[in-house]
Design a protein around this motif. Structure first.
Motif, PDB file in Angstrom:
ATOM      1  N   PHE A  37      82.192   1.876 -16.661  1.00  0.00           N
ATOM      2  CA  PHE A  37      82.286   3.381 -17.484  1.00  0.00           C
ATOM      3  C   PHE A  37      82.699   4.241 -16.606  1.00  0.00           C
ATOM      4  O   PHE A  37      83.216   5.247 -16.879  1.00  0.00           O
ATOM      5  N   ALA A  38      82.356   4.343 -15.053  1.00  0.00           N
ATOM      6  CA  ALA A  38      82.970   5.296 -14.261  1.00  0.00           C
ATOM      7  C   ALA A  38      84.424   5.177 -13.936  1.00  0.00           C
ATOM      8  O   ALA A  38      84.789   6.040 -12.849  1.00  0.00           O
ATOM      9  N   HIS A  39      84.970   4.413 -14.296  1.00  0.00           N
ATOM     10  CA  HIS A  39      86.232   4.171 -13.679  1.00  0.00           C
ATOM     11  C   HIS A  39      87.094   5.485 -13.885  1.00  0.00           C
ATOM     12  O   HIS A  39      88.163   5.683 -12.946  1.00  0.00           O
ATOM     13  N   GLY A  40      87.086   6.145 -15.122  1.00  0.00           N
ATOM     14  CA  GLY A  40      88.065   7.343 -15.119  1.00  0.00           C
ATOM     15  C   GLY A  40      87.691   8.456 -13.943  1.00  0.00           C
ATOM     16  O   GLY A  40      88.401   9.194 -13.493  1.00  0.00           O
ATOM     17  N   TYR A  41      86.335   8.448 -13.565  1.00  0.00           N
ATOM     18  CA  TYR A  41      86.005   9.341 -12.573  1.00  0.00           C
ATOM     19  C   TYR A  41      86.442   8.886 -10.992  1.00  0.00           C
ATOM     20  O   TYR A  41      86.579   9.851 -10.126  1.00  0.00           O
ATOM     21  N   VAL A  42      86.487   7.521 -10.948  1.00  0.00           N
ATOM     22  CA  VAL A  42      86.926   7.224  -9.596  1.00  0.00           C
ATOM     23  C   VAL A  42      88.626   7.396  -9.590  1.00  0.00           C
ATOM     24  O   VAL A  42      89.109   7.810  -8.655  1.00  0.00           O
ATOM     25  N   ILE A  43      89.182   7.247 -10.923  1.00  0.00           N
ATOM     26  CA  ILE A  43      90.642   7.708 -10.693  1.00  0.00           C
ATOM     27  C   ILE A  43      90.691   9.164 -10.683  1.00  0.00           C
ATOM     28  O   ILE A  43      91.495   9.665  -9.764  1.00  0.00           O
ATOM     29  N   ILE A 117      80.378   2.097  -3.348  1.00  0.00           N
ATOM     30  CA  ILE A 117      79.689   1.911  -4.418  1.00  0.00           C
ATOM     31  C   ILE A 117      79.205   0.377  -4.682  1.00  0.00           C
ATOM     32  O   ILE A 117      78.074   0.120  -5.153  1.00  0.00           O
ATOM     33  N   GLU A 118      79.966  -0.477  -4.482  1.00  0.00           N
ATOM     34  CA  GLU A 118      79.713  -1.879  -4.523  1.00  0.00           C
ATOM     35  C   GLU A 118      78.450  -2.520  -3.651  1.00  0.00           C
ATOM     36  O   GLU A 118      77.876  -3.019  -3.896  1.00  0.00           O
ATOM     37  N   LEU A 140      76.851   6.976 -12.272  1.00  0.00           N
ATOM     38  CA  LEU A 140      77.885   7.071 -11.366  1.00  0.00           C
ATOM     39  C   LEU A 140      78.680   8.275 -12.034  1.00  0.00           C
ATOM     40  O   LEU A 140      79.368   9.089 -11.269  1.00  0.00           O
ATOM     41  N   ILE A 141      78.930   8.506 -13.218  1.00  0.00           N
ATOM     42  CA  ILE A 141      79.865   9.422 -13.826  1.00  0.00           C
ATOM     43  C   ILE A 141      79.333  10.731 -13.445  1.00  0.00           C
ATOM     44  O   ILE A 141      80.125  11.674 -12.796  1.00  0.00           O
ATOM     45  N   SER A 142      77.988  11.158 -13.413  1.00  0.00           N
ATOM     46  CA  SER A 142      77.419  12.096 -13.124  1.00  0.00           C
ATOM     47  C   SER A 142      77.617  12.559 -11.923  1.00  0.00           C
ATOM     48  O   SER A 142      77.733  13.630 -11.103  1.00  0.00           O
ATOM     49  N   VAL A 143      77.309  11.468 -10.791  1.00  0.00           N
ATOM     50  CA  VAL A 143      77.262  11.608  -9.541  1.00  0.00           C
ATOM     51  C   VAL A 143      78.830  11.996  -9.084  1.00  0.00           C
ATOM     52  O   VAL A 143      78.957  12.748  -8.224  1.00  0.00           O
ATOM     53  N   LEU A 144      79.887  11.242  -9.465  1.00  0.00           N
ATOM     54  CA  LEU A 144      81.099  11.650  -9.108  1.00  0.00           C
ATOM     55  C   LEU A 144      81.610  12.965  -9.574  1.00  0.00           C
ATOM     56  O   LEU A 144      82.394  13.608  -8.936  1.00  0.00           O
ATOM     57  N   SER A 145      81.176  13.165 -10.839  1.00  0.00           N
ATOM     58  CA  SER A 145      81.714  14.443 -11.509  1.00  0.00           C
ATOM     59  C   SER A 145      81.008  15.659 -10.607  1.00  0.00           C
ATOM     60  O   SER A 145      81.687  16.695 -10.301  1.00  0.00           O
ATOM     61  N   GLY A 146      79.532  15.264 -10.260  1.00  0.00           N
ATOM     62  CA  GLY A 146      78.986  16.675  -9.374  1.00  0.00           C
ATOM     63  C   GLY A 146      79.643  16.359  -7.976  1.00  0.00           C
ATOM     64  O   GLY A 146      79.932  17.632  -7.688  1.00  0.00           O
TER      65      GLY A 146
END
Lengths: 332, 405
Positions: A37-43, A117-118, A140-146
């Motif tokens: 689900f966090a792929h957008g945030y990795v991008i 991450i992996e 991860l979404i929150s972690v990467l966004s933060g």
């Protein structure tokens, strides 16, 4: 008809970028059975890394400016008419070292992030339920966004295109067609990368190992395949292609935190195509790209955001496993 | 351990003080040693840049007013907190400040339309305070529904009116409206269409986009196909509008682009020019205030420039104060006039009294923010003019007279 063609071309160009993003989600799913689900945030992180290494660092007084400025180019640039195709080519050529440096650093940076991450979030959960791993990607979404907010501002910014961006204009059926050169090249680049990776996954030993791990991890282990390495490769592959997609998107629409949200609409595209089918995902990416462009043309911008979700709902109602997704058979 | 002694004398003294306090007229009770002006700003989050550029205006304003002796002899003090651009956070900040400082809080500076609309119904009785904000939302300029909220410039509808009048005066025939799909973006669209029709302008395109990360090629294609003389962009701060203009220029479109207050900041235009080239050459828009470098006949702007040079030395604001901060200054000067007039009348600085004082501000020289005297009507100042950006000089310069709508 001409107008339809214009928006269909726009849709195909957007669809190619969707396909490149979707490639990462499918690769991780095929190898690990985890929907990321966090792929957008990795991008998004990839896009910000490109911005950092192609714009921020070279603009710093203590860093080399990384501009290609031989005398002939400076002279040609001064003579070129502002916004002419020639000026667009020269401006791109001048920034080419920055673009290459930015893209390479973004790919390397994103790959390192994926590896971390992996290694530290996913691998400890090997053998646990997939649900736990999926919840990790949600966190991860929150972690990467933060992390993004701590490192970069929320301001939108411009980054250089990966390719020259002259405007192409021609007439079809009496209607003027406008295409950005960089978007056409980006579409080609996305399609070539997509095709190359799909072929590599089907033909190479690493690709076969990934497919084997996806089918049955225990058997793959017994056949001597290093399953953790397969997982790591899938994450790195997703992040590297995501960094390229992020750089393309950032150049097209500006780099901003909104790039993170992009992953959700692509997730809908992946569900529509079939989580484990590259071909299905490619078809749905192109279809959604065209549908969005046509919705923009006929219905206006307010409808565009819901288009992929409506499309996936309809497809899943008819084909619960997506267009070409494999039907799961559970033996009891 | 401290021993707590109560004697007959101390009890009597306390009772006498309490009785005297309760017996005082209300306005004397409310006249505290200082006026606290609360504020919520987006110091983090998507609009952190805006918040961080506005915040210095409060400290400079506090210094200017207190050096002048305060407001009717009372010093002012700002209490600023981060909202993260979340209206609920700003509301919590406001309620917390009222709970801790009570009657000392005479006014509040909000960070968004969302907050101003959210707090509106809460402004009743002793919870009401005079408010101003970063917002120019048209709905807020209504003393009937928002009696305690004012703005120091024209609403977005007014800003559209100013731009459309300017377009008509310059001989424009067709116009496109491109806006973000937010409340901020859609605010002036309907009234803009009506005003355009009234002025004989044809609206050839109304295009809605995402506020960030919009699909630039498709939107530019639509602008190219509509091919308007002018295109007004609304509902953006740092993103989308520069990319749209860049794309249109690359397509060779001759359309003239215009923006409203939040798309007219020099720091953003300069950054876009540095990063992407001279795309914004000729970009125009409406600005209620003079830019901080336009100090001729503007004593307040001269004062801001002088104090910035010292207080903000070594920062990007040393030589240029952003329009977002100028908006805060202008709003606070209007508030100060209301507080002073209210004090002269000997009234307590309640929201009702300040709203009444605000309505008396007519034909006032505010110190040069505007090139004309201003009046507060319907809790707004409907004055502004059109500026144009030069990528070469990196300055916005006026292209119209001051217009009041």
């Amino acid at each position: 008809m001409g107008q339809f063609l214009q928006f269909a071309i726009n849709g195909l160009m957007a669809g190619a970028i969707y396909a490149l993003i979707a490639l990462g989600i499918v690769a991780i799913y095929k190898a690990t059975r985890v929907v990321n689900f966090a792929h957008g945030y990795v991008i998004m992180i990839g896009a910000y890394l490109y911005y950092t290494f192609a714009v921020i660092l070279p603009s710093a007084p203590w860093f080399p400016d990384l501009l290609f400025q031989p005398d002939w180019l400076v002279e040609a640039k001064s003579k070129a008419q502002m916004f002419s195709p020639e000026a667009a080519w020269l401006a791109w050529l001048e920034k080419l070292p920055r673009i290459i440096f930015g893209l390479i650093c973004a790919i390397i940076g994103s790959s390192i992030l994926a590896r971390l991450i992996e290694r530290f979030l996913m691998r400890p959960l090997l053998g646990q339920s997939n649900f736990a791993m999926i919840m990790i990607t949600v966190g991860l979404i929150s972690v990467l966004s933060g992390a993004k907010s701590m490192i970069w501002t929320g301001d939108a910014a411009s980054v250089p295109h990966l390719a020259p961006n002259p405007a192409l204009r021609f007439e079809v059926f009496g209607s003027k067609i406008f295409i950005f050169g960089a978007n056409l090249v980006s579409m080609g680049l996305a399609l070539v990368i997509f095709a190359a990776i799909v072929i590599w996954l089907r033909r190479s030993t690493s690709g076969v190992a990934m497919r084997a791990a996806s089918e049955d991890q225990s058997t793959a282990y017994s056949m001597g395949i290093s399953v953790p390495r397969v997982f790591a490769n899938a994450w790195v592959l997703a992040a590297a292609t995501g960094a390229i997609a992020g750089a393309i998107l950032a150049a097209r629409d500006g780099v901003s935190p909104a790039l993170g949200l992009f992953g959700f609409s692509v997730l809908a595209i992946v569900l529509m195509g079939g989580l484990d089918s590259f071909v299905g995902v490619f078809i749905s990416a192109m279809a959604v790209g065209i549908l969005e462009a046509l919705a923009q043309w006929q219905l206006g911008g307010d409808w565009v955001e819901i288009t992929p979700y409506v499309a996936v709902l309809i497809v899943i109602l008819i084909r619960p496993h997506g267009l070409l997704g494999q039907k799961e058979i559970e033996r009891i | 351990m401290t021993k707590f002694n109560m004697t007959r004398r101390s009890v009597l003294a306390g009772a006498a003080a309490g009785t005297a306090t309760l017996g005082m007229p209300a306005y004397l009770r409310a006249m505290s040693s200082e006026f606290i002006i609360g504020a919520s700003l987006p110091l983090t989050g998507p609009f952190a840049t805006a918040g961080q550029l506005i915040a210095p205006a409060f400290s400079l304003y506090e210094k200017i007013i207190n050096d002048e002796g305060g407001i009717a002899g009372t010093k002012i003090k700002f209490s600023t907190e981060d909202s993260g651009y979340v209206p609920q956070n700003a509301l919590a900040n406001y309620q917390r400040l009222l709970a801790s400082e009570g009657d000392k809080v005479v006014a509040y500076y909000g960070d968004s339309t969302g907050f101003m609309k959210l707090v509106g119904p809460e402004l009743k009785g002793d919870q009401a305070r005079m408010m101003t904000s970063t917002s120019f939302a048209s709905d807020l300029a209504n003393p009937e529904t928002h009696p305690y909220q004012f703005m120091s410039g024209p609403t977005y509808e007014d800003q559209f009116n100013i731009l459309l009048q300017d377009i008509a005066a310059k001989g424009g025939k067709t116009v496109a409206f491109v806006h973000s799909n937010t409340e901020f973006g859609t605010d002036p669209i309907k009234s803009g269409q009506a005003k355009a029709a009234e002025l004989g302008l044809e609206v050839v395109l109304v295009e809605s986009t995402k506020p960030q990360g919009a699909d630039i090629p498709t939107h530019v294609t639509k602008i190219a196909q509509a091919n308007p003389d002018y295109c007004i962009l609304q509902g953006y701060v740092t993103g989308v509008w520069p990319q749209l203009i860049g794309g249109a220029r690359q397509f060779g479109l001759t359309t003239k682009f215009m923006g409203t207050f939040w798309g007219m900041e020099k720091l953003i235009a300069d950054r876009v020019t540095a990063e992407a080239g001279p795309f914004l050459e000729g970009y125009q828009g409406v600005m209620p205030y003079r830019y901080s470098y336009d100090t001729e006949n503007a004593p307040r702007l001269q004062q801001i420039a002088a104090i910035s040079k010292v207080a903000l030395a070594g920062t990007p604001l040393e030589n240029y104060f952003p329009t977002w901060g100028i908006q805060a200054f202008a709003s606070l000067d209007i508030l100060t006039i209301a507080l002073r007039r209210n004090a002269e009348m000997g009234k307590a600085p309640t929201a009702d009294n300040l709203a009444a004082a605000l309505a008396t501000i007519k034909d006032v020289d505010l110190g040069g923010y505007f090139g004309t005297n201003i009046s507060v009507e319907n809790n707004k100042v409907g004055t502004g003019r059109v500026y144009q950006y030069s990528a070469e000089s990196r300055l916005f310069t006026p292209t119209s007279d001051w217009l009041t709508v």
